[in-house]
Enzyme design. Structure first.
Site, PDB file in Angstrom:
ATOM      1  N   ASP A  23       0.833  -1.202   0.000  1.00  0.00           N
ATOM      2  CA  ASP A  23       0.000   0.000   0.000  1.00  0.00           C
ATOM      3  C   ASP A  23       0.870   1.256   0.000  1.00  0.00           C
ATOM      4  O   ASP A  23       1.956   1.267   0.586  1.00  0.00           O
ATOM      5  CB  ASP A  23      -0.896  -0.006   1.245  1.00  0.00           C
ATOM      6  CG  ASP A  23      -1.980   1.050   1.183  1.00  0.00           C
ATOM      7  OD1 ASP A  23      -2.424   1.390   0.063  1.00  0.00           O
ATOM      8  OD2 ASP A  23      -2.390   1.545   2.242  1.00  0.00           O
ATOM      9  N   ASN A  71     -10.481  -2.828  -6.406  1.00  0.00           N
ATOM     10  CA  ASN A  71      -9.669  -1.904  -7.207  1.00  0.00           C
ATOM     11  C   ASN A  71     -10.280  -1.570  -8.554  1.00  0.00           C
ATOM     12  O   ASN A  71      -9.860  -0.605  -9.214  1.00  0.00           O
ATOM     13  CB  ASN A  71      -8.257  -2.465  -7.425  1.00  0.00           C
ATOM     14  CG  ASN A  71      -7.394  -2.401  -6.182  1.00  0.00           C
ATOM     15  OD1 ASN A  71      -6.417  -3.153  -6.065  1.00  0.00           O
ATOM     16  ND2 ASN A  71      -7.722  -1.542  -5.228  1.00  0.00           N
TER      17      ASN A  71
END
Length: 246
Positions: A23, A71
């Site tokens: 991340d 996503n």
């Protein structure tokens, strides 16, 4: 070799399976005034160095969260870039991984949203490396922990399993990779303290380590620090130490 082993880590207590939520790519790029896609590109160096570090430690299973079922909600241009980037990454790196004895696998849904050419590259990489056993690198791609559990339950129904026969073993046998051990250690970068729908079934007793480092800046030494932190902890799986009474 022993002299090359990272200082401060007990080679007898290296986790068998490490999983990582990569991340911080977008924030890394934003801080530099760059498009988000540049952060994803910079993350390749972090991924490769982490793989090298895991091999140096003797970690047998490494699972990386590459692209989640959520996503797809990102801007279309970013999604297209990620599809092309992951395809290109496989083409450029799979031979080198193969030479290092790494088995490549994928976890996630193979649905209509994933371009067929990407699926072909995935299948080629799996076939090329399927006999390797030095380490298994699993890329969680179009993956969601809830989706995996839903898919396992759907398979239970399709298999006609009676309700009284449904137990943890029956569900585990229908996960994407039943032979994969649960992660001993899960690392999340970028200073966020969330699981984000990653390996929800498997991480019931995993040790969690959160790093403030943005993923493109993550390197093997950060992996070593996480493993050292893991080794400082006492894993009891819900039990107690009799000598301590707690």
């Amino acid at each position: 070799m022993a002299e090359e082993f990272p200082e401060g880590i007990d080679p007898r207590r290296v986790p068998a399976h490490v999983a990582c939520v990569m991340d911080g790519n977008g924030r890394w790029a934003a801080r530099r005034g760059l498009p988000r896609t540049e952060g994803h590109a910079a993350g390749e160096t972090a991924l490769w160095d982490t793989v090298e570090g895991a091999l140096a430690l003797g970690i047998r299973w490494l699972t990386m969260f590459a692209f989640s079922t959520e996503n797809w909600r990102r801007p279309p241009d970013e999604v297209r870039y990620l599809m092309h980037f992951n395809e290109d990454l496989l083409v450029r790196r799979r031979d080198e991984l193969h030479e290092k004895g790494v088995r490549i696998r994928f976890a996630g849904r193979r649905d209509w949203r994933v371009p067929r050419r990407v699926l072909r590259r995935m299948d080629e990489s799996v076939a090329l490396t399927e006999k390797n056993r030095r380490m298994t690198l699993t890329m969680a791609f179009n993956y969601g922990g809830r989706a995996e559990i839903v898919d396992a339950v759907r398979q239970l129904v399709a298999d006609g399993v009676r309700p009284e026969r449904v137990d943890e073993r029956a569900i585990r046998a229908r996960l994407y990779h039943p032979d994969q051990p649960d992660p001993d250690l899960v690392i999340r970068t970028s200073g966020e303290y969330r699981i984000s729908n990653f390996l929800l079934w498997q991480l019931a007793y995993s040790e969690l380590v959160f790093s403030d480092v943005l993923w493109p800046d993550f390197r093997r030494q950060h992996l070593y620090q996480a493993v050292a932190e893991y080794q400082r902890r006492e894993r009891r799986y819900g039990g107690v130490r009799v000598d301590r009474g707690a």
